[in-house]
Design an enzyme around this catalytic site. Structure first.
Site, PDB file in Angstrom:
ATOM      1  N   GLY A  13     -10.366   4.809   6.411  1.00  0.00           N
ATOM      2  CA  GLY A  13     -10.534   6.110   5.375  1.00  0.00           C
ATOM      3  C   GLY A  13      -9.195   6.881   6.451  1.00  0.00           C
ATOM      4  O   GLY A  13      -9.971   7.948   5.848  1.00  0.00           O
ATOM      5  N   MET A  91      -9.782  -2.397  -2.381  1.00  0.00           N
ATOM      6  CA  MET A  91      -9.172  -3.564  -2.152  1.00  0.00           C
ATOM      7  C   MET A  91      -9.942  -4.402  -3.655  1.00  0.00           C
ATOM      8  O   MET A  91      -9.067  -5.678  -3.449  1.00  0.00           O
ATOM      9  CB  MET A  91      -9.923  -4.697  -0.743  1.00  0.00           C
ATOM     10  CG  MET A  91      -8.879  -4.282   0.287  1.00  0.00           C
ATOM     11  SD  MET A  91      -6.836  -2.915   0.444  1.00  0.00           S
ATOM     12  CE  MET A  91      -6.360  -2.382   1.428  1.00  0.00           C
ATOM     13  N   LEU A  94      -9.946  -3.552 -10.532  1.00  0.00           N
ATOM     14  CA  LEU A  94     -10.409  -2.370 -10.802  1.00  0.00           C
ATOM     15  C   LEU A  94     -10.390  -2.673 -12.663  1.00  0.00           C
ATOM     16  O   LEU A  94      -9.414  -3.526 -13.281  1.00  0.00           O
ATOM     17  CB  LEU A  94      -9.941  -1.270 -11.186  1.00  0.00           C
ATOM     18  CG  LEU A  94     -10.211  -0.366 -10.018  1.00  0.00           C
ATOM     19  CD1 LEU A  94     -10.019   1.066 -10.239  1.00  0.00           C
ATOM     20  CD2 LEU A  94     -11.699  -0.220  -9.815  1.00  0.00           C
ATOM     21  N   ASN A 106      -2.757   4.965  -7.512  1.00  0.00           N
ATOM     22  CA  ASN A 106      -3.154   4.113  -6.164  1.00  0.00           C
ATOM     23  C   ASN A 106      -1.909   4.388  -5.434  1.00  0.00           C
ATOM     24  O   ASN A 106      -0.991   4.755  -5.616  1.00  0.00           O
ATOM     25  CB  ASN A 106      -3.116   2.832  -5.962  1.00  0.00           C
ATOM     26  CG  ASN A 106      -2.906   1.867  -5.258  1.00  0.00           C
ATOM     27  OD1 ASN A 106      -4.291   2.412  -4.473  1.00  0.00           O
ATOM     28  ND2 ASN A 106      -2.490   0.665  -4.983  1.00  0.00           N
ATOM     29  N   HIS A 108       0.305   2.538  -2.479  1.00  0.00           N
ATOM     30  CA  HIS A 108       0.485   1.070  -1.737  1.00  0.00           C
ATOM     31  C   HIS A 108       2.015   0.920  -0.987  1.00  0.00           C
ATOM     32  O   HIS A 108       2.987   1.802  -0.859  1.00  0.00           O
ATOM     33  CB  HIS A 108       1.134   0.274  -3.237  1.00  0.00           C
ATOM     34  CG  HIS A 108       1.161  -1.319  -2.280  1.00  0.00           C
ATOM     35  ND1 HIS A 108       0.314  -1.731  -2.548  1.00  0.00           N
ATOM     36  CD2 HIS A 108       2.567  -1.582  -2.181  1.00  0.00           C
ATOM     37  CE1 HIS A 108       0.578  -3.144  -2.373  1.00  0.00           C
ATOM     38  NE2 HIS A 108       2.191  -3.145  -2.127  1.00  0.00           N
ATOM     39  N   ASP A 149      -1.474  -3.429  -7.820  1.00  0.00           N
ATOM     40  CA  ASP A 149      -0.526  -2.626  -7.702  1.00  0.00           C
ATOM     41  C   ASP A 149       1.189  -2.432  -9.018  1.00  0.00           C
ATOM     42  O   ASP A 149       2.257  -2.845  -9.057  1.00  0.00           O
ATOM     43  CB  ASP A 149       0.419  -3.384  -6.595  1.00  0.00           C
ATOM     44  CG  ASP A 149      -0.413  -3.061  -5.541  1.00  0.00           C
ATOM     45  OD1 ASP A 149      -1.339  -2.670  -4.978  1.00  0.00           O
ATOM     46  OD2 ASP A 149      -0.736  -4.382  -4.912  1.00  0.00           O
ATOM     47  N   GLN A 175       2.710   4.178   6.716  1.00  0.00           N
ATOM     48  CA  GLN A 175       0.843   5.429   6.459  1.00  0.00           C
ATOM     49  C   GLN A 175       1.874   6.786   6.572  1.00  0.00           C
ATOM     50  O   GLN A 175       1.457   7.676   6.249  1.00  0.00           O
ATOM     51  CB  GLN A 175       0.174   4.868   7.435  1.00  0.00           C
ATOM     52  CG  GLN A 175      -0.833   3.637   7.205  1.00  0.00           C
ATOM     53  CD  GLN A 175      -1.218   2.694   7.531  1.00  0.00           C
ATOM     54  OE1 GLN A 175      -1.759   3.429   8.544  1.00  0.00           O
ATOM     55  NE2 GLN A 175      -1.853   1.804   7.536  1.00  0.00           N
ATOM     56  N   GLU A 178       3.117   7.163   3.341  1.00  0.00           N
ATOM     57  CA  GLU A 178       1.978   7.431   2.680  1.00  0.00           C
ATOM     58  C   GLU A 178       1.464   9.536   2.833  1.00  0.00           C
ATOM     59  O   GLU A 178       0.721  10.123   1.609  1.00  0.00           O
ATOM     60  CB  GLU A 178       1.002   6.801   2.583  1.00  0.00           C
ATOM     61  CG  GLU A 178       0.760   5.295   2.312  1.00  0.00           C
ATOM     62  CD  GLU A 178       0.474   3.957   2.699  1.00  0.00           C
ATOM     63  OE1 GLU A 178      -0.744   4.316   2.450  1.00  0.00           O
ATOM     64  OE2 GLU A 178       0.429   3.283   3.230  1.00  0.00           O
TER      65      GLU A 178
HETATM   66  C1  GAR Z   1      -3.456   2.280   3.230  1.00  0.00           C
HETATM   67  O1  GAR Z   1      -1.868   1.732   3.871  1.00  0.00           O
HETATM   68  C2  GAR Z   1      -2.956   2.089   1.500  1.00  0.00           C
HETATM   69  O2  GAR Z   1      -1.594   2.195   0.864  1.00  0.00           O
HETATM   70  C3  GAR Z   1      -3.051   0.620   1.646  1.00  0.00           C
HETATM   71  O3  GAR Z   1      -3.898   0.280   2.673  1.00  0.00           O
HETATM   72  C4  GAR Z   1      -4.149   0.965   3.885  1.00  0.00           C
HETATM   73  C5  GAR Z   1      -5.520   1.358   3.967  1.00  0.00           C
HETATM   74  O4  GAR Z   1      -6.198   2.347   4.900  1.00  0.00           O
HETATM   75  N1  GAR Z   1      -3.837  -0.366   0.488  1.00  0.00           N
HETATM   76  C6  GAR Z   1      -3.184  -1.100  -0.268  1.00  0.00           C
HETATM   77  O5  GAR Z   1      -2.500  -2.326   0.605  1.00  0.00           O
HETATM   78  C7  GAR Z   1      -3.535  -0.874  -1.706  1.00  0.00           C
HETATM   79  N2  GAR Z   1      -2.671  -2.250  -2.826  1.00  0.00           N
HETATM   80  P1  GAR Z   1      -7.031   3.161   5.232  1.00  0.00           P
HETATM   81  O6  GAR Z   1      -8.539   2.395   5.160  1.00  0.00           O
HETATM   82  O7  GAR Z   1      -7.155   3.647   6.533  1.00  0.00           O
HETATM   83  O8  GAR Z   1      -6.822   4.276   4.499  1.00  0.00           O
END
Ligand code: GAR
Length: 208
Positions: A13, A91, A94, A106, A108, A149, A175, A178
């Site tokens: 999270g 993960m 949907l 989302n 990615h 995705d 990240q 992100e």
């Molecule tokens: C994040 O880097 C997100 O972009 C990725 O999982 C991580 C979640 O981190 N999502 C994907 O890969 C979706 N295909 P978190 O649980 O610490 O938020």
């Protein structure tokens, strides 16, 4: 306009935490009405509770297939009456009810359509980027459709892949990207400036 969010997650999270922090600092015109996890006991649920946000689990592993899981998941989502559903490290696949078209977003950790799709999540993405020898990676915020995705792209931003990167150091850099671009995309949506034509997304008034 302030948006009502439901956040879906399956793990630690950090993405949720970034959204919470920005909302609390007054940087995002939104309210997180609820957090739903597809895995029991993950830290993302705890993060929500620490901030007084209702947090529930719809455990994917207790359902025989995606359809049964989605039926219950969307019932839980509807309880919170969200404007937008934000995926934050969610993960599972949907199946969107029609009324949620272009209302699920989302982030990615790669530049779609590279290094995405089934099985490409979290660290698997960064391992694949390094194994391939790509020189740039980055992050993508996109609307969600029925494929992993895949939906229309709202914003992408690149970052370098360095010679001595490990999956961990690359993940950290991606990240950080992100954390910057997810709130930007949300702000554009809240301002009503996101126009979708097929796969192409236009930001009315420009990307500032
Ligand atoms: C994040 O880097 C997100 O972009 C990725 O999982 C991580 C979640 O981190 N999502 C994907 O890969 C979706 N295909 P978190 O649980 O610490 O938020």
């Amino acid at each position: 306009m302030s948006l009502r969010f439901v956040v879906l997650l399956s793990g630690g999270g950090t993405t949720l935490q970034n959204l919470i922090d920005r909302i609390e600092r007054g940087e995002l015109p939104a309210r997180i009405e609820g957090v739903i996890s597809s895995r029991a006991g993950v830290f993302g649920l705890e993060r929500a509770r620490r901030h007084g946000i209702p947090a529930v689990t719809v455990p994917r592993r207790q359902y025989p297939d995606d359809h049964a899981f989605n039926a219950d998941l969307w019932k839980e989502i509807a309880v919170f009456q969200p404007d937008l559903v934000m995926l934050a490290g969610f993960m599972s696949l949907l199946h969107l009810p029609p009324e949620y078209t272009l209302r699920v977003v989302n982030v990615h950790p790669a530049l779609i359509p590279a290094f995405c799709g089934k099985g490409m999540y979290g660290h698997h993405v960064h391992e694949a980027v390094l194994a391939y020898g790509a020189k740039i990676s980055g992050a993508t915020v996109h609307f969600v459709d029925e494929q992993y995705d895949h939906g229309p792209i709202i914003i992408q931003r690149a970052c370098p892949v360095l010679d001595d990167d490990t999956p961990d150091t690359l993940a950290e850099r991606v990240q950080a990207v992100e954390r910057e671009i997810y709130p930007v995309a949300i702000r554009w949506i809240a301002e009503g400036r996101v126009q979708v034509e097929g796969r192409r997304v236009r930001i009315l008034g420009g990307t500032e």
